[in-house]
Design a protein around this motif. Structure first.
Motif, PDB file in Angstrom:
ATOM      1  N   ARG A   1       0.835  -1.210   0.000  1.00  0.00           N
ATOM      2  CA  ARG A   1       0.000   0.000   0.000  1.00  0.00           C
ATOM      3  C   ARG A   1       0.869   1.259   0.000  1.00  0.00           C
ATOM      4  N   LEU A   2       1.940   1.258   0.779  1.00  0.00           N
ATOM      5  CA  LEU A   2       2.848   2.407   0.786  1.00  0.00           C
ATOM      6  C   LEU A   2       3.469   2.608  -0.598  1.00  0.00           C
ATOM      7  N   ALA A   3       3.789   1.500  -1.274  1.00  0.00           N
ATOM      8  CA  ALA A   3       4.369   1.596  -2.615  1.00  0.00           C
ATOM      9  C   ALA A   3       3.384   2.235  -3.586  1.00  0.00           C
ATOM     10  N   ARG A   4       2.101   1.946  -3.425  1.00  0.00           N
ATOM     11  CA  ARG A   4       1.101   2.533  -4.318  1.00  0.00           C
ATOM     12  C   ARG A   4       0.948   4.028  -4.067  1.00  0.00           C
ATOM     13  N   TYR A   5       0.941   4.426  -2.782  1.00  0.00           N
ATOM     14  CA  TYR A   5       0.865   5.858  -2.480  1.00  0.00           C
ATOM     15  C   TYR A   5       2.097   6.584  -3.026  1.00  0.00           C
TER      16      TYR A   5
ATOM     17  N   ILE B   1       1.820   7.013  -6.794  1.00  0.00           N
ATOM     18  CA  ILE B   1       0.906   8.088  -7.206  1.00  0.00           C
ATOM     19  C   ILE B   1       1.604   9.440  -7.099  1.00  0.00           C
ATOM     20  N   ALA B   2       2.277   9.676  -5.973  1.00  0.00           N
ATOM     21  CA  ALA B   2       2.965  10.958  -5.774  1.00  0.00           C
ATOM     22  C   ALA B   2       4.071  11.155  -6.811  1.00  0.00           C
ATOM     23  N   LEU B   3       4.867  10.123  -7.032  1.00  0.00           N
ATOM     24  CA  LEU B   3       5.970  10.233  -7.989  1.00  0.00           C
ATOM     25  C   LEU B   3       5.454  10.365  -9.420  1.00  0.00           C
ATOM     26  N   ALA B   4       4.324   9.723  -9.721  1.00  0.00           N
ATOM     27  CA  ALA B   4       3.749   9.832 -11.062  1.00  0.00           C
ATOM     28  C   ALA B   4       3.300  11.260 -11.340  1.00  0.00           C
ATOM     29  N   VAL B   5       2.689  11.905 -10.345  1.00  0.00           N
ATOM     30  CA  VAL B   5       2.256  13.299 -10.517  1.00  0.00           C
ATOM     31  C   VAL B   5       3.470  14.204 -10.735  1.00  0.00           C
ATOM     32  N   ILE B   6       4.516  13.995  -9.938  1.00  0.00           N
ATOM     33  CA  ILE B   6       5.733  14.806 -10.091  1.00  0.00           C
ATOM     34  C   ILE B   6       6.347  14.591 -11.477  1.00  0.00           C
TER      35      ILE B   6
ATOM     36  N   GLY C   1       0.148   6.341 -12.582  1.00  0.00           N
ATOM     37  CA  GLY C   1      -0.489   6.825 -11.361  1.00  0.00           C
ATOM     38  C   GLY C   1      -1.912   6.326 -11.217  1.00  0.00           C
ATOM     39  N   LEU C   2      -2.664   6.318 -12.318  1.00  0.00           N
ATOM     40  CA  LEU C   2      -4.035   5.807 -12.280  1.00  0.00           C
ATOM     41  C   LEU C   2      -4.053   4.318 -11.953  1.00  0.00           C
TER      42      LEU C   2
END
Length: 473
Positions: A180-184, A187-192, A213-214
């Motif tokens: 779960r931490l890897a997914r969060y 998402i953050a790294l994908a937005v960046i 990210g999606l």
């Protein structure tokens, strides 16, 4: 639909084996590879377009073969699939794989690509290629593709290879919370990454980052595991065969026989912790038998008898929600189970739910997805039949056409002809019937007596089509 249209689609879908690894190249792969060569397309440089597509094909295959060989070394039976976003290597059957072995498999892909880039770099540096020549451009393209594709996959964003390595690392540190931490984090790294790509005017990279990210956002709703690739728990071969026979009985409409067989095994299975996995599996099978027999209340009661620490599978839990009248909640759970549970059963259950809800178009969309492409030819037959007998002939035709393009099984073409006949599309139906007979469909009695084909038999072309049957293959 005429034969040429069907054959053109088949030509775009390639199936072959490379070093013993099955490979499927989907039409979308060719389309995206060609679009990436848009400068050459706009200039009409067709040799450069062809060279680019060939280089992308070889480079992605080498990357995926790196994964496949690592999986094979760990006892798995991998298969490769090339699609719009690049490549996928499926684990296949085999022993449980966990921890840093998964990270090694993830890194094997980029490593293979970089290994291929090394001789290409040497050729680019010391090769005697005339600047501007096709060979010079091809070497530059090959170096670019292998270095970029490998570097892109090392980004710590799921589902890229670097993201899987990050997931393994976080799981080793934080245990069950690692995925779960890897997914969060993804998402953050994908937005960046998307923001940086847009700032640098690289919209293609921004799209890839947002897609990743999606993917992670959707995965947050999936059940958590321990980050390992599971294998089936050991079980006595005789009991295994008995459970498989019970499932065959369920599929054959003999639900009570399946229940009796599983109950007999339960009676001689100790009610202890060591036997809990087997008891849970037997109870799951019994619950499914009750559901298929229309006994929802009994199925719910059986599911509540699961041993401590065990719960019904995500698929069974979703099906029970539907049986209880919780349609929206059940469909959402069923969609998640469809994405996360291997095998044909999730697709069959989800498709049946869509048909029951009078949403046949969703069954077709489901089959057209990447997950739907993994269903067997028999699953496609079952879903097309369900749509056909529910009188959703247009959607049944779409499924039969899709199945023919994937499997080239004569029965799919025959079913497409039946759907066309019901829709009143005589010429199209005869075209499909010709494809079926040329592919080996030779059941003369069925051709002459099937009521679904009655509109086709009245056409003058009928005798011409049916008399041209080839011998069965």
């Amino acid at each position: 639909m005429n034969d040429d249209t069907v054959l053109a689609r088949i030509a775009l879908a390639m199936r072959f084996s490379l070093f013993g690894v099955p490979v499927l190249v989907r039409p979308a792969f060719w389309m995206v590879a060609a679009l990436l060569a848009s400068p050459y397309l706009q200039a009409g440089e067709w040799p450069l377009v062809a060279t680019w597509v060939a280089i992308v094909l070889v480079s992605v295959l080498v990357h995926e073969l790196g994964h496949a060989w690592a999986m094979r070394a760990l006892g798995r039976s991998p298969r490769i699939e090339l699609w719009a976003m690049g490549g996928l290597t499926h684990w296949g059957e085999g022993p449980r794989i966990s921890g840093w072995k998964r990270a090694v498999v993830s890194l094997a892909g980029p490593t293979a690509g970089f290994a291929l880039a090394l001789p290409i770099a040497i050729a680019a540096r010391w090769g005697a290629f005339e600047p501007g020549s096709l060979a010079h451009t091809a070497v530059d393209q090959a170096l670019l593709v292998n270095l970029f594709y490998g570097a892109l996959n090392l980004l710590p964003i799921l589902p890229l290879d670097g993201g899987h390595v990050m997931e393994v690392a976080l799981t080793s540190i934080f245990g069950a919370q690692g995925p779960r931490l890897a997914r969060y984090a993804s998402i953050a790294l994908a937005v960046i990454a998307a923001l940086v790509a847009m700032t640098c005017s690289v919209p293609g990279l921004a799209f890839i980052a947002l897609f990743a990210g999606l993917h992670s956002m959707r995965a947050l709703g999936a059940p958590e595991g321990d980050g390992s690739i599971p294998a089936r728990a050991p079980i006595d071969p005789a009991v295994e065969r008995a459970i498989e026979d019970a499932w065959d009985a369920i599929r054959g409409g003999r639900e009570d026989d399946a229940i009796a067989a599983c109950d007999a095994i339960l009676e001689r299975t100790p009610d202890d912790e060591a036997s809990a996995p087997l008891r849970a599996r037997l109870l799951e099978t019994i619950a499914w038998a009750h559901l298929e027999a229309g006994r929802e209340r009994e199925a719910s009661g059986v599911a509540r008898r699961m041993p401590a620490r065990f719960r019904p599978s995500a698929l069974l839990a979703a099906r029970l929600l539907l049986a209880e009248g919780k349609h929206d909640e059940g469909m959402q759970a069923l969609e998640r189970a469809w994405q996360d549970t291997p095998g044909d059963l999730p697709g069959l259950v989800l498709a049946a739910a869509h048909v029951d809800a009078r949403q046949p178009e969703r069954a077709v969309v489901m089959l057209r997805s990447l997950r739907g492409a993994r269903l067997s030819t028999n699953a496609h037959l079952t879903i097309s039949a369900a749509l056909f007998y529910a009188e959703h002939y247009e959607h049944a035709l779409a499924v039969s056409e899709l199945a023919w393009n994937r499997f080239h099984v004569a029965t799919h073409a025959y079913n497409a002809a039946c759907s066309c006949a019901r829709l009143g599309r005589i010429a199209q139906g005869l075209d499909w019937l010709a494809i079926a007979t040329n592919a080996g469909f030779d059941d003369v009695a069925k051709l002459e007596t099937d009521d679904d084909l009655a509109p086709l038999r009245a056409d003058p072309r009928w005798r011409e089509v049916t008399s041209a049957r080839s011998s069965p293959r």
